[in-house]
Design a protein around this motif. Structure first.
Motif, short mmCIF file in Angstrom:
data_model
loop_
_atom_site.label_atom_id
_atom_site.label_comp_id
_atom_site.label_asym_id
_atom_site.label_seq_id
_atom_site.Cartn_x
_atom_site.Cartn_y
_atom_site.Cartn_z
N THR A 61 -2.99 31.41 12.59
CA THR A 61 -3.54 32.45 11.73
C THR A 61 -4.09 33.57 12.62
O THR A 61 -4.52 33.32 13.75
CB THR A 61 -4.65 31.89 10.82
OG1 THR A 61 -5.13 32.95 9.99
CG2 THR A 61 -5.81 31.31 11.60
N ALA A 62 -4.06 34.77 12.11
CA ALA A 62 -4.57 35.91 12.86
C ALA A 62 -6.09 35.90 12.95
O ALA A 62 -6.67 36.48 13.85
CB ALA A 62 -4.10 37.22 12.23
N THR A 63 -6.74 35.21 12.01
CA THR A 63 -8.19 35.30 11.88
C THR A 63 -8.92 34.12 12.48
O THR A 63 -9.95 33.68 11.95
CB THR A 63 -8.58 35.44 10.40
OG1 THR A 63 -8.05 34.31 9.68
CG2 THR A 63 -8.05 36.72 9.80
N GLY A 70 -6.38 35.03 16.87
CA GLY A 70 -4.94 34.86 16.67
C GLY A 70 -4.08 35.85 17.42
O GLY A 70 -3.05 35.51 17.98
N HIS A 71 -4.53 37.11 17.45
CA HIS A 71 -3.75 38.13 18.17
C HIS A 71 -3.78 37.87 19.67
O HIS A 71 -2.74 37.98 20.35
CB HIS A 71 -4.29 39.53 17.85
CG HIS A 71 -4.23 39.86 16.40
ND1 HIS A 71 -5.37 40.02 15.64
CD2 HIS A 71 -3.19 40.03 15.56
CE1 HIS A 71 -5.01 40.30 14.40
NE2 HIS A 71 -3.70 40.31 14.33
N VAL A 88 2.52 34.41 13.46
CA VAL A 88 1.12 34.66 13.12
C VAL A 88 1.05 34.96 11.63
O VAL A 88 1.73 35.88 11.15
CB VAL A 88 0.54 35.83 13.94
CG1 VAL A 88 -0.89 36.12 13.51
CG2 VAL A 88 0.60 35.52 15.43
N THR A 90 -1.04 36.28 8.38
CA THR A 90 -2.09 37.27 8.20
C THR A 90 -2.01 37.87 6.80
O THR A 90 -0.94 37.86 6.19
CB THR A 90 -1.95 38.40 9.25
OG1 THR A 90 -2.94 39.39 9.01
CG2 THR A 90 -0.59 39.03 9.23
N CYS A 96 -0.86 43.55 11.77
CA CYS A 96 -0.69 42.50 12.78
C CYS A 96 0.38 42.90 13.79
O CYS A 96 0.19 42.71 14.99
CB CYS A 96 -0.31 41.18 12.08
SG CYS A 96 0.01 39.81 13.21
N VAL A 100 0.19 42.59 18.34
CA VAL A 100 0.79 41.44 19.02
C VAL A 100 2.05 41.86 19.76
O VAL A 100 2.60 42.92 19.50
CB VAL A 100 1.11 40.31 18.00
CG1 VAL A 100 -0.14 39.74 17.38
CG2 VAL A 100 2.07 40.80 16.93
N THR A 104 6.68 38.69 18.47
CA THR A 104 5.90 37.87 17.55
C THR A 104 6.33 38.14 16.11
O THR A 104 6.56 39.27 15.72
CB THR A 104 4.40 38.19 17.69
OG1 THR A 104 4.01 37.96 19.04
CG2 THR A 104 3.55 37.36 16.75
N CYS A 106 5.18 38.20 12.36
CA CYS A 106 3.98 38.26 11.52
C CYS A 106 4.41 37.98 10.09
O CYS A 106 5.28 38.65 9.55
CB CYS A 106 3.32 39.63 11.61
SG CYS A 106 2.67 40.00 13.25
#
Length: 132
Positions: A61-63, A70-71, A88, A90, A96, A100, A104, A106
């Protein structure tokens, strides 16, 4: 290329929500991947340092809470394990993508099982290309 130390390639699932980790573990357990889960970015970096050669996919997860969000984890994973498929999740995939590495993936959170299975199968077929 270094030798694999696990019987199967690994997926690393990182989320601070235990239910989401369990759901991803169950889903990815239906593929040819073995699954390791972590509740933090810091723990995930340790896994990548310890058995990164075996990890072909990272789902995060990004958070993430903590020092390694996450990033940052997506960036670290690409550096520690070139060719890894990083996914990832988000609430804002467009934002996002700006934070990144270009390779990646997203995806919207909550993620759809079919999207994650497609990424798992792609990770098993071939590593992602790192841009020159």
């Amino acid at each position: 290329m270094r030798k694999m130390t696990h019987a199967a390639p690994l997926a690393l699932v990182v989320d601070d929500d235990q239910a989401t980790r369990a759901e991803a573990e169950t889903l990815l357990g239906e593929t040819d991947l073995d699954v390791i889960t972590c509740a933090s970015g810091e723990a995930a970096v340790e896994v990548l340092q310890r058995c990164g050669d075996d990890v072909v996919m990272l789902l995060s997860t990004a958070t993430l809470k903590g020092e390694v969000g996450g990033h940052q984890l997506a960036t670290a994973a690409g550096r520690l394990r070139p060719g890894i498929r990083v996914v990832v999740s988000t609430g804002t995939p467009e934002t996002c993508r700006k934070r990144v590495p270009v390779q990646t993936v997203c995806t919207r959170r909550p993620w759809l099982p079919l999207d994650i299975l497609a990424q798992a199968h792609a990770a098993l077929r071939e590593p992602q290309e790192n841009p020159a």
